[in-house]
Design a protein around this motif. Structure first.
Motif, short mmCIF file in Angstrom:
data_model
loop_
_atom_site.label_atom_id
_atom_site.label_comp_id
_atom_site.label_asym_id
_atom_site.label_seq_id
_atom_site.Cartn_x
_atom_site.Cartn_y
_atom_site.Cartn_z
N VAL A 215 0.84 -1.19 0.00
CA VAL A 215 0.00 0.00 0.00
C VAL A 215 0.88 1.25 0.00
O VAL A 215 1.75 1.40 0.86
CB VAL A 215 -0.95 0.03 1.22
CG1 VAL A 215 -1.69 1.36 1.30
CG2 VAL A 215 -1.95 -1.11 1.12
N GLU A 216 0.66 2.11 -0.98
CA GLU A 216 1.34 3.39 -1.04
C GLU A 216 0.33 4.50 -0.78
O GLU A 216 -0.82 4.44 -1.25
CB GLU A 216 1.98 3.58 -2.42
CG GLU A 216 3.08 2.59 -2.74
CD GLU A 216 4.42 2.97 -2.15
OE1 GLU A 216 4.48 3.28 -0.94
OE2 GLU A 216 5.41 2.97 -2.89
N LEU A 217 0.75 5.50 -0.03
CA LEU A 217 -0.10 6.61 0.36
C LEU A 217 0.44 7.86 -0.32
O LEU A 217 1.54 8.31 -0.01
CB LEU A 217 -0.10 6.77 1.89
CG LEU A 217 -0.48 5.48 2.64
CD1 LEU A 217 -0.12 5.60 4.11
CD2 LEU A 217 -1.95 5.16 2.46
N ASP A 218 -0.32 8.39 -1.23
CA ASP A 218 0.19 9.43 -2.13
C ASP A 218 -0.35 10.81 -1.80
O ASP A 218 -1.56 10.98 -1.58
CB ASP A 218 -0.17 9.09 -3.58
CG ASP A 218 0.53 7.82 -4.05
OD1 ASP A 218 1.53 7.44 -3.42
OD2 ASP A 218 0.07 7.23 -5.04
N GLY A 219 0.55 11.79 -1.80
CA GLY A 219 0.17 13.18 -1.62
C GLY A 219 0.04 13.88 -2.96
O GLY A 219 0.04 13.26 -4.02
N ALA A 220 -0.03 15.21 -2.91
CA ALA A 220 -0.29 15.99 -4.11
C ALA A 220 0.81 15.84 -5.15
O ALA A 220 0.55 15.88 -6.36
CB ALA A 220 -0.46 17.47 -3.75
N THR A 221 2.06 15.65 -4.73
CA THR A 221 3.17 15.58 -5.70
C THR A 221 3.06 14.35 -6.59
O THR A 221 3.68 14.32 -7.67
CB THR A 221 4.52 15.54 -4.97
OG1 THR A 221 4.56 14.40 -4.09
CG2 THR A 221 4.75 16.81 -4.17
#
Length: 288
Positions: A215-221
């Motif tokens: 599981v990867e948790l992605d921000g705006a970038t």
């Protein structure tokens, strides 16, 4: 730097003592007020145009910003902006649209009307809902402002039992509020969660769940084209290594955590049932 520029560097407001230490004489302050460059809020406090309204409100109330209202001054993570001002007032007088907190017992901010980070966290732990308090505590620990041990010692007795329980959710390391929230939701669903796992061919992943779901948790970038391509290659590398990649974003973790958890549980059930077997979906040969 003139006095108005100096005030801007102090969020638009400062006490006379601060200004005098910076080298501005009483005569210079009077002239700046007469020229309209700055304003006198009340005795001992001056403001510039477009001063931070929370800082001005704290000076006007002779109080200190604390709890969630003070978070941004220390770069602490928060889930929601405060609708009301959170203050610790020396007078103890009730004020409209203000959440009042107890007295401060730790060193305050060096020049702003802001409580020290220790009091900010203690007030937040007692005031905010569980996950909002957790995010602030995790941020403070991650930035080495204080430790969970410090907070435990400051929250003794049975009446602080539920508050101390929040500290059990703080991670040794979290690079974003999404990580601590996701970890909390996944572990409460009974899943085995490993954080910041180095996966061969992929690199460090945010969460490895039950040893098979990445599981990867992605921000705006992560919406930038170059990063999107990089993330897709990481997904491919994870699949080649026998892992199932899933990605979630701020709205998923913060506003739809149960849907996120349910999706992971569905994937794990499919894994256990063998539904990802390559032979499951091979079509029957066409009739001759």
């Amino acid at each position: 730097m003139d006095v108005s520029q100096f005030l801007v560097s102090r969020h638009g407001a400062a006490r006379t003592e601060t200004l005098r230490k910076a080298g501005f004489t009483r005569r210079a302050l009077t002239k700046a007020v007469n020229d309209g460059a700055i304003a006198r809020l009340h005795r001992g406090v001056y403001t510039s145009a477009n001063a931070d309204p929370d800082v001005v409100a704290a000076f006007r109330a002779d109080g200190l910003l604390t709890c969630v209202s003070a978070a941004r001054f220390y770069g602490l993570w928060i889930l929601e902006n405060a609708e009301q001002l959170h203050l610790s007032c020396s007078t103890g007088l009730a004020r409209r649209r203000v959440v009042h907190h107890g007295a401060c017992t730790h060193p305050v901010h060096p020049y702003l009307p802001v409580a020290g980070v220790g009091d900010v966290l203690l007030h937040a732990m007692r005031c905010l809902p569980e996950l909002e308090a957790l995010v602030m505590a995790q941020s403070a620990v991650s930035q080495a402002f204080l430790s969970t041990g410090f907070l435990r010692r400051k929250l003794p007795g049975n009446r602080n039992g539920k508050v101390r329980a929040v500290l059990d959710l703080v991670l040794p390391r979290a690079d974003s509020l999404l990580e601590v929230l996701a970890h909390t939701h996944f572990t409460r669903a009974g899943l085995l969660v490993q954080m910041h796992v180095d996966v061969p061919g992929v690199g460090e992943v945010d969460c490895l769940i039950n040893g098979c779901v990445m599981v990867e948790l992605d921000g705006a970038t992560h919406f930038e084209p170059k990063q999107v391509k990089k993330d897709q290659y990481r997904n491919n590398a994870g699949l080649r290594g026998g892992l199932i990649p899933l990605r979630y974003y701020y709205a998923d973790v913060v506003y739809n955590p149960q849907r996120m958890v349910d999706e992971v549980l569905d994937v794990l059930r499919n894994w256990e049932d063998g539904r990802y077997s390559p032979f499951r979906y091979i079509a029957s040969p066409p009739p001759s």
